[in-house]
Design a protein around this motif. Structure first.
Motif, PDB file in Angstrom:
ATOM      1  N   ARG A 117       0.963  -1.206  -0.005  1.00  0.00           N
ATOM      2  CA  ARG A 117       0.114   0.079  -0.030  1.00  0.00           C
ATOM      3  C   ARG A 117       1.025   1.124  -0.038  1.00  0.00           C
ATOM      4  NH1 ARG A 117      -4.060   0.023   4.663  1.00  0.00           N
ATOM      5  NH2 ARG A 117      -2.445  -1.317   5.984  1.00  0.00           N
ATOM      6  N   ALA A 118       0.553   2.231  -0.759  1.00  0.00           N
ATOM      7  CA  ALA A 118       1.398   3.426  -0.788  1.00  0.00           C
ATOM      8  C   ALA A 118       1.425   4.139   0.618  1.00  0.00           C
ATOM      9  CB  ALA A 118       0.573   4.267  -1.728  1.00  0.00           C
ATOM     10  N   GLU A 119       0.246   4.181   1.412  1.00  0.00           N
ATOM     11  CA  GLU A 119       0.348   5.053   2.538  1.00  0.00           C
ATOM     12  C   GLU A 119      -0.197   4.129   3.553  1.00  0.00           C
ATOM     13  OE1 GLU A 119      -1.523   9.076   4.053  1.00  0.00           O
ATOM     14  OE2 GLU A 119      -0.578   9.215   2.238  1.00  0.00           O
ATOM     15  N   ILE A 120       0.362   4.376   5.011  1.00  0.00           N
ATOM     16  CA  ILE A 120      -0.205   3.560   5.859  1.00  0.00           C
ATOM     17  C   ILE A 120      -1.322   4.664   6.638  1.00  0.00           C
ATOM     18  CG2 ILE A 120       0.262   2.689   8.383  1.00  0.00           C
ATOM     19  CD1 ILE A 120       3.014   1.831   7.221  1.00  0.00           C
ATOM     20  N   GLU A 121      -2.452   4.159   7.035  1.00  0.00           N
ATOM     21  CA  GLU A 121      -3.527   4.901   7.836  1.00  0.00           C
ATOM     22  C   GLU A 121      -3.065   4.784   9.082  1.00  0.00           C
ATOM     23  OE1 GLU A 121      -7.272   3.935   6.417  1.00  0.00           O
ATOM     24  OE2 GLU A 121      -6.413   3.974   4.260  1.00  0.00           O
ATOM     25  N   ILE A 122      -3.044   5.776   9.947  1.00  0.00           N
ATOM     26  CA  ILE A 122      -2.996   5.893  11.409  1.00  0.00           C
ATOM     27  C   ILE A 122      -4.259   6.502  11.981  1.00  0.00           C
ATOM     28  CG2 ILE A 122      -1.857   6.699  13.380  1.00  0.00           C
ATOM     29  CD1 ILE A 122       0.754   7.343  11.477  1.00  0.00           C
ATOM     30  N   PRO A 123      -4.894   5.565  12.315  1.00  0.00           N
ATOM     31  CA  PRO A 123      -6.539   6.215  13.415  1.00  0.00           C
ATOM     32  C   PRO A 123      -6.214   7.176  14.080  1.00  0.00           C
ATOM     33  CG  PRO A 123      -6.078   3.568  13.246  1.00  0.00           C
ATOM     34  CD  PRO A 123      -4.868   4.188  12.819  1.00  0.00           C
ATOM     35  N   ALA A 124      -7.029   8.075  14.169  1.00  0.00           N
ATOM     36  CA  ALA A 124      -7.090   9.130  15.119  1.00  0.00           C
ATOM     37  C   ALA A 124      -6.873   9.016  16.302  1.00  0.00           C
ATOM     38  CB  ALA A 124      -8.314  10.049  14.701  1.00  0.00           C
ATOM     39  N   ALA A 125      -7.553   7.832  16.920  1.00  0.00           N
ATOM     40  CA  ALA A 125      -7.433   7.221  18.250  1.00  0.00           C
ATOM     41  C   ALA A 125      -5.825   6.977  18.480  1.00  0.00           C
ATOM     42  CB  ALA A 125      -8.336   6.239  18.722  1.00  0.00           C
ATOM     43  N   ALA A 126      -5.232   6.281  17.628  1.00  0.00           N
ATOM     44  CA  ALA A 126      -4.049   5.874  17.503  1.00  0.00           C
ATOM     45  C   ALA A 126      -3.095   7.104  17.986  1.00  0.00           C
ATOM     46  CB  ALA A 126      -3.691   4.923  16.720  1.00  0.00           C
ATOM     47  N   ALA A 127      -3.396   8.129  17.036  1.00  0.00           N
ATOM     48  CA  ALA A 127      -2.538   9.124  16.824  1.00  0.00           C
ATOM     49  C   ALA A 127      -2.566   9.971  18.341  1.00  0.00           C
ATOM     50  CB  ALA A 127      -2.949  10.028  15.799  1.00  0.00           C
ATOM     51  N   ARG A 128      -3.816  10.074  18.750  1.00  0.00           N
ATOM     52  CA  ARG A 128      -4.137  10.737  20.101  1.00  0.00           C
ATOM     53  C   ARG A 128      -2.942  10.232  21.358  1.00  0.00           C
ATOM     54  NH1 ARG A 128      -9.271  10.907  18.563  1.00  0.00           N
ATOM     55  NH2 ARG A 128      -9.939   9.367  20.091  1.00  0.00           N
ATOM     56  N   LEU A 129      -3.103   8.643  21.309  1.00  0.00           N
ATOM     57  CA  LEU A 129      -2.468   8.007  22.419  1.00  0.00           C
ATOM     58  C   LEU A 129      -0.841   8.007  22.084  1.00  0.00           C
ATOM     59  CD1 LEU A 129      -4.502   4.562  22.271  1.00  0.00           C
ATOM     60  CD2 LEU A 129      -4.401   6.207  24.119  1.00  0.00           C
ATOM     61  N   ALA A 130      -0.416   8.130  20.830  1.00  0.00           N
ATOM     62  CA  ALA A 130       1.089   8.249  20.518  1.00  0.00           C
ATOM     63  C   ALA A 130       1.417   9.697  21.053  1.00  0.00           C
ATOM     64  CB  ALA A 130       1.140   8.182  18.955  1.00  0.00           C
ATOM     65  N   ARG A 131       0.414  10.701  20.740  1.00  0.00           N
ATOM     66  CA  ARG A 131       0.851  12.263  21.073  1.00  0.00           C
ATOM     67  C   ARG A 131       1.000  12.198  22.637  1.00  0.00           C
ATOM     68  NH1 ARG A 131      -1.938  13.483  16.521  1.00  0.00           N
ATOM     69  NH2 ARG A 131      -3.960  13.645  17.573  1.00  0.00           N
ATOM     70  N   ALA A 132      -0.110  11.625  23.188  1.00  0.00           N
ATOM     71  CA  ALA A 132      -0.076  11.360  24.808  1.00  0.00           C
ATOM     72  C   ALA A 132       1.151  10.826  25.627  1.00  0.00           C
ATOM     73  CB  ALA A 132      -1.102  10.783  25.241  1.00  0.00           C
ATOM     74  N   ILE A 133       1.830   9.770  24.703  1.00  0.00           N
ATOM     75  CA  ILE A 133       3.065   9.349  25.204  1.00  0.00           C
ATOM     76  C   ILE A 133       4.503   9.733  24.628  1.00  0.00           C
ATOM     77  CG2 ILE A 133       1.940   7.404  26.624  1.00  0.00           C
ATOM     78  CD1 ILE A 133       2.731   5.754  24.069  1.00  0.00           C
TER      79      ILE A 133
END
Length: 73
Positions: free
Chosen positions: A50-66
């Motif tokens: 796949r050309a691009e990996i999709e990052i769900p919004a919830a996963a992005a929020r968790l990543a930013r939190a940590i």
């Protein structure tokens, strides 16, 4: 409780001769090798990426939190 009586039957008993058991093992190995060979062939083929990996919004929020760095952010 009654004591168990000794018996002439062994706790284990090979029903086959060593030659028969060896033949059974070789037959099982041959049968198991066929699906493995086919699967290895499929794994070695080029898979579409796949050309691009999709990052769900919830996963992005968790990543930013940590404080994780995700590609694409």
């Amino acid at each position: 409780m009654s004591a168990s009586r000794p018996t002439s039957r062994l706790a284990y008993d090979d029903a086959s001769t060593p030659a028969e058991m060896r033949a059974d093992c070789l037959a099982a190995q041959a049968a198991l090798a066929l699906p493995l060979t086919a699967a290895a062939g499929r794994l070695s083929q080029e898979q579409p990426k796949r050309a691009e990996i999709e990052i769900p919004a919830a996963a992005a929020r968790l990543a930013r939190a940590i404080n994780l760095q995700l590609d694409g952010d």
